[in-house]
Design an enzyme around this catalytic site. Sequence first.
Site, PDB file in Angstrom:
ATOM      1  CB  THR A 161      44.829  55.158  33.769  1.00  0.00           C
ATOM      2  OG1 THR A 161      44.135  54.445  32.744  1.00  0.00           O
ATOM      3  CG2 THR A 161      43.922  56.229  34.335  1.00  0.00           C
ATOM      4  CG  ASP A 182      45.948  52.223  26.936  1.00  0.00           C
ATOM      5  OD1 ASP A 182      45.789  50.998  27.155  1.00  0.00           O
ATOM      6  OD2 ASP A 182      45.073  53.071  27.131  1.00  0.00           O
ATOM      7  CB  SER A 183      48.324  48.454  30.192  1.00  0.00           C
ATOM      8  OG  SER A 183      46.928  48.322  30.389  1.00  0.00           O
ATOM      9  CB  THR A 219      44.262  49.028  35.506  1.00  0.00           C
ATOM     10  OG1 THR A 219      43.344  49.641  34.583  1.00  0.00           O
ATOM     11  CG2 THR A 219      44.725  50.039  36.536  1.00  0.00           C
ATOM     12  CG  ASP A 220      42.474  48.224  30.462  1.00  0.00           C
ATOM     13  OD1 ASP A 220      41.823  48.274  31.529  1.00  0.00           O
ATOM     14  OD2 ASP A 220      42.230  48.952  29.483  1.00  0.00           O
ATOM     15  CE  LYS A 265      40.577  47.383  35.182  1.00  0.00           C
ATOM     16  NZ  LYS A 265      40.865  48.344  34.091  1.00  0.00           N
ATOM     17  CE1 TYR A 309      28.641  16.882  39.120  1.00  0.00           C
ATOM     18  CE2 TYR A 309      30.454  18.449  39.236  1.00  0.00           C
ATOM     19  CZ  TYR A 309      29.234  17.998  39.687  1.00  0.00           C
ATOM     20  OH  TYR A 309      28.606  18.650  40.702  1.00  0.00           O
TER      21      TYR A 309
END
Length: 327
Positions: A12, A51-52, A83-84, A154, A274
């Site tokens: 971006t 684009d990532s 960022t993704d 993220k 547990y």
Amino acid sequence: MKKLLLLSTGGTIASRASNNGLIPQDKGKDLIAMIGKLPYEIDTDDILQLDSSNIQPEEWKFIAEKIYKYRTDYDGIVLSHGTDTMAYTASMLSFMLQKIEIPVVLTGSQVPMDVVLSDAPDNLRLAFAAAATCKPGIYLAFNRKVMLGCRTVKVRTTNFDAFESVNVPPIAEVTSDGIEYIHDPELKQGKCQLNTKIDPHVAVVKLFPGFDPKLLFAMADSGCKGIVIEGYGLGGMNYIRRNMVAAIGELIRRGIPVIASSQCLYERSDLTRYEVGRLALLEGAISARDMTTESAITKLMWALGQGMNLEEVKGFFEQDIVGEITI
């Protein structure tokens, strides 16, 4: 004056509007020109324009090779990235470039650089400042915070405060006096040896009520060599009717490591607390402790890429390699 390098990969931060939506177009020199003069000597190299969402293991290897090639020529490296998948890249680079001799800082933005009031200029300035002053290691700089790369996630899709440092404090934060360093992780130092051998034939499964454990065997039969399961709470897994615990035991007997993590973002998984966790532990499940899912999956890929067997993977996950886990 510190000599720094900007490796641009798209995302971006470098995107422009088009009829098909935002598309990475700006070069590294364009990004530098838009943030104004900085007190560093800066070179740029445009190594990708993606684009990532399209950055995958092949790109991780390529990026790691570029960083390794340039590491002796610069005091620090900034990697601009979408960022993704940035947290995945930061985690994988941490394992591929263990004991890196300089700071490598990933950054990006939620809004393109050419948009008025974008977060890109501040993020990029912070990344350069971190690359000039941080100890050697892999970091992520975003929204006035510098974080250890293998601890980042993220957490927001559009807000400028998109990333958080999970289970450890940020390395540094921006204050009115500049960068204030607040956390000093004990990162291993030495001579970096590039190792990009990974096996991406792994999976992440988020457990939910009603999940059919047979699907795990379908993954294994399709070539999956390791699985990270996000269990409930501290890592609990059901064994009534749909017996996840028994399925995990069978997978482990087949030599397929199963990493048990938590769906909760913060704090740790603890299979000893547990019965539903202890049973999985007895079957051979490996606790992810307080690792992020991004770090657990990339660590598993890297371990399998080294040819580790089940017991070796288990031992590997019991070690803190790059600051990714609290023992």
